[in-house]
Design a protein around this motif. Structure first.
Motif, mmCIF file in Angstrom:
data_model
loop_
_atom_site.group_PDB
_atom_site.id
_atom_site.type_symbol
_atom_site.label_atom_id
_atom_site.label_comp_id
_atom_site.label_asym_id
_atom_site.label_seq_id
_atom_site.Cartn_x
_atom_site.Cartn_y
_atom_site.Cartn_z
ATOM 1 N N PRO A 51 0.677 -1.038 -0.002
ATOM 2 C CA PRO A 51 -0.032 -0.005 0.034
ATOM 3 C C PRO A 51 1.003 1.197 0.052
ATOM 4 C CG PRO A 51 -0.357 -1.142 2.057
ATOM 5 C CD PRO A 51 0.680 -1.966 1.353
ATOM 6 N N PHE A 52 0.688 2.330 -0.665
ATOM 7 C CA PHE A 52 1.364 3.370 -1.047
ATOM 8 C C PHE A 52 0.451 4.675 -0.351
ATOM 9 C CE2 PHE A 52 2.894 6.841 -4.021
ATOM 10 C CZ PHE A 52 4.457 6.723 -3.545
ATOM 11 N N LEU A 53 1.243 5.439 0.311
ATOM 12 C CA LEU A 53 0.556 6.759 0.640
ATOM 13 C C LEU A 53 0.941 7.745 -0.145
ATOM 14 C CD1 LEU A 53 -0.814 7.952 3.414
ATOM 15 C CD2 LEU A 53 1.520 8.497 3.999
ATOM 16 N N PHE A 54 -0.094 8.740 -0.671
ATOM 17 C CA PHE A 54 0.212 9.734 -1.556
ATOM 18 C C PHE A 54 -1.110 10.653 -1.545
ATOM 19 C CE2 PHE A 54 -2.929 7.201 -3.672
ATOM 20 C CZ PHE A 54 -3.697 8.032 -4.604
ATOM 21 N N ILE A 75 -3.583 5.095 9.806
ATOM 22 C CA ILE A 75 -3.671 4.155 8.487
ATOM 23 C C ILE A 75 -3.051 3.075 8.755
ATOM 24 C CG2 ILE A 75 -3.033 4.073 6.177
ATOM 25 C CD1 ILE A 75 -3.348 7.114 6.217
ATOM 26 N N ALA A 76 -1.812 2.981 9.395
ATOM 27 C CA ALA A 76 -0.957 1.610 9.439
ATOM 28 C C ALA A 76 -1.571 0.721 10.436
ATOM 29 C CB ALA A 76 0.245 2.296 10.225
ATOM 30 N N ALA A 77 -2.406 1.202 11.444
ATOM 31 C CA ALA A 77 -3.292 0.327 12.193
ATOM 32 C C ALA A 77 -4.398 -0.270 11.595
ATOM 33 C CB ALA A 77 -3.970 1.061 13.310
ATOM 34 N N VAL A 78 -5.011 0.441 10.703
ATOM 35 C CA VAL A 78 -6.194 -0.093 9.862
ATOM 36 C C VAL A 78 -5.939 -1.241 8.796
ATOM 37 C CG1 VAL A 78 -7.933 0.582 8.009
ATOM 38 C CG2 VAL A 78 -7.633 1.802 10.116
ATOM 39 N N LEU A 79 -4.593 -0.752 8.188
ATOM 40 C CA LEU A 79 -4.241 -1.760 6.983
ATOM 41 C C LEU A 79 -3.450 -2.993 7.873
ATOM 42 C CD1 LEU A 79 -2.317 0.803 4.562
ATOM 43 C CD2 LEU A 79 -4.854 -0.101 4.418
ATOM 44 N N ALA A 80 -2.712 -2.794 8.905
ATOM 45 C CA ALA A 80 -2.497 -3.898 9.663
ATOM 46 C C ALA A 80 -3.225 -4.853 9.938
ATOM 47 C CB ALA A 80 -1.502 -3.468 10.870
ATOM 48 N N ALA A 81 -4.332 -4.567 10.351
ATOM 49 C CA ALA A 81 -5.787 -5.351 10.705
ATOM 50 C C ALA A 81 -6.080 -5.957 9.682
ATOM 51 C CB ALA A 81 -6.710 -4.385 11.437
ATOM 52 N N GLU A 82 -5.902 -5.613 8.355
ATOM 53 C CA GLU A 82 -6.223 -6.054 6.997
ATOM 54 C C GLU A 82 -5.222 -7.052 6.486
ATOM 55 O OE1 GLU A 82 -7.592 -3.034 4.848
ATOM 56 O OE2 GLU A 82 -9.431 -2.466 6.050
ATOM 57 N N GLY A 83 -4.142 -7.175 7.404
ATOM 58 C CA GLY A 83 -2.978 -8.073 7.058
ATOM 59 C C GLY A 83 -1.565 -7.363 6.107
ATOM 60 N N ALA A 84 -1.806 -6.015 6.266
ATOM 61 C CA ALA A 84 -0.624 -5.373 5.276
ATOM 62 C C ALA A 84 0.482 -5.549 6.375
ATOM 63 C CB ALA A 84 -1.022 -4.006 5.003
ATOM 64 N N THR A 85 1.746 -5.359 5.828
ATOM 65 C CA THR A 85 3.058 -5.619 6.763
ATOM 66 C C THR A 85 3.757 -4.279 6.550
ATOM 67 O OG1 THR A 85 4.023 -6.711 5.128
ATOM 68 C CG2 THR A 85 3.113 -7.899 6.619
ATOM 69 N N ALA A 86 3.369 -3.411 5.580
ATOM 70 C CA ALA A 86 4.193 -2.199 5.568
ATOM 71 C C ALA A 86 3.185 -1.203 4.659
ATOM 72 C CB ALA A 86 5.419 -2.642 4.401
ATOM 73 N N LEU A 87 3.876 0.067 4.791
ATOM 74 C CA LEU A 87 3.334 1.214 4.077
ATOM 75 C C LEU A 87 4.099 1.881 3.628
ATOM 76 C CD1 LEU A 87 0.590 3.165 3.667
ATOM 77 C CD2 LEU A 87 1.058 4.028 5.761
#
Length: 142
Positions: A51-54, A75-87
């Motif tokens: 996922p890319f912040l822009f 954003i990092a917490a939301v994405l981590a809850a969805e399985g993302a490991t990096a932003l």
């Protein structure tokens, strides 16, 4: 208050249309609101595994208050809850305020990329505009 907003909630209709034309992946928008005013917005391209912040903006009167860091943390917490490991994000090397905000928010440099410049014209933005125009004319796939 930080929250995710949908397309219908966006006060940035024209921005959303521009992003639709240029984004290479679906996107989401997160906003920070204070006193019923939008003080910050950040878009995230939902690229698989990256996922890319822009298109990040903080109201000038709220800069240097940590709003960017708070939104990135959310954003990092939301994405981590969805399985993302990096932003991921990027910033121009001359934009010192953005670089400081990114460091304070916990970002680390994983790659430096420099834009080639010919006769004072940066080529990367020019190439981006050419690709966007070619897509709009149907000469390149979306």
């Amino acid at each position: 208050m930080i929250r995710e907003v949908g397309r219908g909630d966006l006060p940035l209709g024209q921005v959303a249309e521009e992003i639709d034309r240029s984004a290479t992946a679906p996107w989401r928008c997160f906003v920070a609101v204070a006193n019923e005013r939008f003080i910050h917005h950040a878009f995230v391209q939902m690229r698989p595994q990256a996922p890319f912040l822009f298109r990040v903006f903080t109201a000038p009167e709220r800069r240097a208050e940590g709003v960017f860091s708070q939104v990135v943390e959310h954003i990092a917490a939301v994405l981590a809850a969805e399985g993302a490991t990096a932003l991921y994000s990027s910033s121009g090397r001359r934009n010192q305020a953005s670089l400081r905000a990114h460091r304070r928010a916990g970002f680390v440099v994983v790659r430096r990329r420099y834009d080639p410049v010919v006769l004072g014209v940066p080529l990367r933005p020019l190439a981006r505009r050419l690709i966007t125009s070619a897509r709009a004319l149907g000469r390149l796939p979306r």
